[in-house]
Design a protein around this motif. Sequence first.
Motif, PDB file in Angstrom:
ATOM      1  N   LYS A 147      -8.604   6.106   6.237  1.00 25.18           N
ATOM      2  CA  LYS A 147      -9.586   6.201   5.170  1.00 25.18           C
ATOM      3  C   LYS A 147     -10.356   4.895   5.015  1.00 25.18           C
ATOM      4  O   LYS A 147      -9.794   3.816   5.239  1.00 25.18           O
ATOM      5  CB  LYS A 147      -8.878   6.517   3.849  1.00 25.18           C
ATOM      6  CG  LYS A 147      -8.173   7.855   3.804  1.00 25.18           C
ATOM      7  CD  LYS A 147      -7.387   7.994   2.508  1.00 25.18           C
ATOM      8  CE  LYS A 147      -6.613   9.305   2.461  1.00 25.18           C
ATOM      9  NZ  LYS A 147      -5.774   9.404   1.245  1.00 25.18           N
ATOM     10  N   GLY A 149     -11.875   1.619   3.305  1.00 24.22           N
ATOM     11  CA  GLY A 149     -11.311   0.738   2.283  1.00 24.22           C
ATOM     12  C   GLY A 149     -11.127  -0.655   2.827  1.00 24.22           C
ATOM     13  O   GLY A 149     -11.548  -0.969   3.942  1.00 24.22           O
ATOM     14  N   SER A 150     -10.517  -1.506   2.036  1.00 24.68           N
ATOM     15  CA  SER A 150     -10.262  -2.885   2.441  1.00 24.68           C
ATOM     16  C   SER A 150      -9.031  -2.946   3.337  1.00 24.68           C
ATOM     17  O   SER A 150      -7.917  -2.631   2.901  1.00 24.68           O
ATOM     18  CB  SER A 150     -10.043  -3.771   1.209  1.00 24.68           C
ATOM     19  OG  SER A 150      -9.512  -5.024   1.589  1.00 24.68           O
ATOM     20  N   LYS A 153      -6.426  -5.450   1.907  1.00 24.74           N
ATOM     21  CA  LYS A 153      -5.662  -4.952   0.762  1.00 24.74           C
ATOM     22  C   LYS A 153      -4.635  -3.912   1.208  1.00 24.74           C
ATOM     23  O   LYS A 153      -3.497  -3.894   0.725  1.00 24.74           O
ATOM     24  CB  LYS A 153      -6.598  -4.348  -0.280  1.00 24.74           C
ATOM     25  CG  LYS A 153      -7.416  -5.379  -1.049  1.00 24.74           C
ATOM     26  CD  LYS A 153      -8.293  -4.710  -2.087  1.00 24.74           C
ATOM     27  CE  LYS A 153      -9.083  -5.751  -2.878  1.00 24.74           C
ATOM     28  NZ  LYS A 153      -9.985  -5.116  -3.878  1.00 24.74           N
ATOM     29  N   THR A 154      -5.034  -3.061   2.144  1.00 19.92           N
ATOM     30  CA  THR A 154      -4.110  -2.051   2.661  1.00 19.92           C
ATOM     31  C   THR A 154      -2.957  -2.706   3.399  1.00 19.92           C
ATOM     32  O   THR A 154      -1.790  -2.332   3.223  1.00 19.92           O
ATOM     33  CB  THR A 154      -4.843  -1.074   3.593  1.00 19.92           C
ATOM     34  OG1 THR A 154      -5.901  -0.439   2.876  1.00 19.92           O
ATOM     35  CG2 THR A 154      -3.897  -0.019   4.135  1.00 19.92           C
TER      36      THR A 154
END
Length: 200
Positions: A147, A149-150, A153-154
């Motif tokens: 997906k 997103g960052s 961060k993941t």
Amino acid sequence: MTNDLPLSKEQILDAAEQVLRRFGPDKTSVVDVAKVLGVSHGTLYRHFASKAVLREAVTERWLHRSVAAPLEDIAARKDGSAADRLRLWLDTLIAGKRKFAAEDAEMFAMYAEVTLHAVEIIASHVDRLIGQMAVIIEEGITKGEFKPGSSMKTANAIFMATSRFHHPAHAAEWSSEHPNEQFELVWGLLLAGIVSSHES
């Protein structure tokens, strides 16, 4: 009798690691390391201000060589899916930590102790590992496997969520009868959270 010829930091670290493995972190002194090198302990203090600084330097080098470098190779690979590489990266990290705890006990004990005090060294090491995971995740995002997103961060979330399986503070739990089953549960949830809908 001593031979105070110029020494490189690598020579000192090699000797310190040898002595630490022989006597353990608690019983090793700067004098012990100096004896192996055939120099006065004052010579070592020109390179490392204290026993603690020397131990931290040995640990930092060990973490880079034994933990970060092999994982870097996995992060840099381009074969297979991002999910497969991410799983291989985590499996390698976890298997490596368990192996060190069982087969390189003295170095692992020093690493576990250093994590409590050398905040900057450990933070740098963790940042490096999270960065490696982020490379894999970013590739998965780019290919539509994960997906949007960052990736950082993941990667940070995955690292923290799996810490029970690789952080030295949890080493006593690694002898559990079903550690792999427990990891599979966590991995299943994490993967479900990042895989894009058309991949699942």
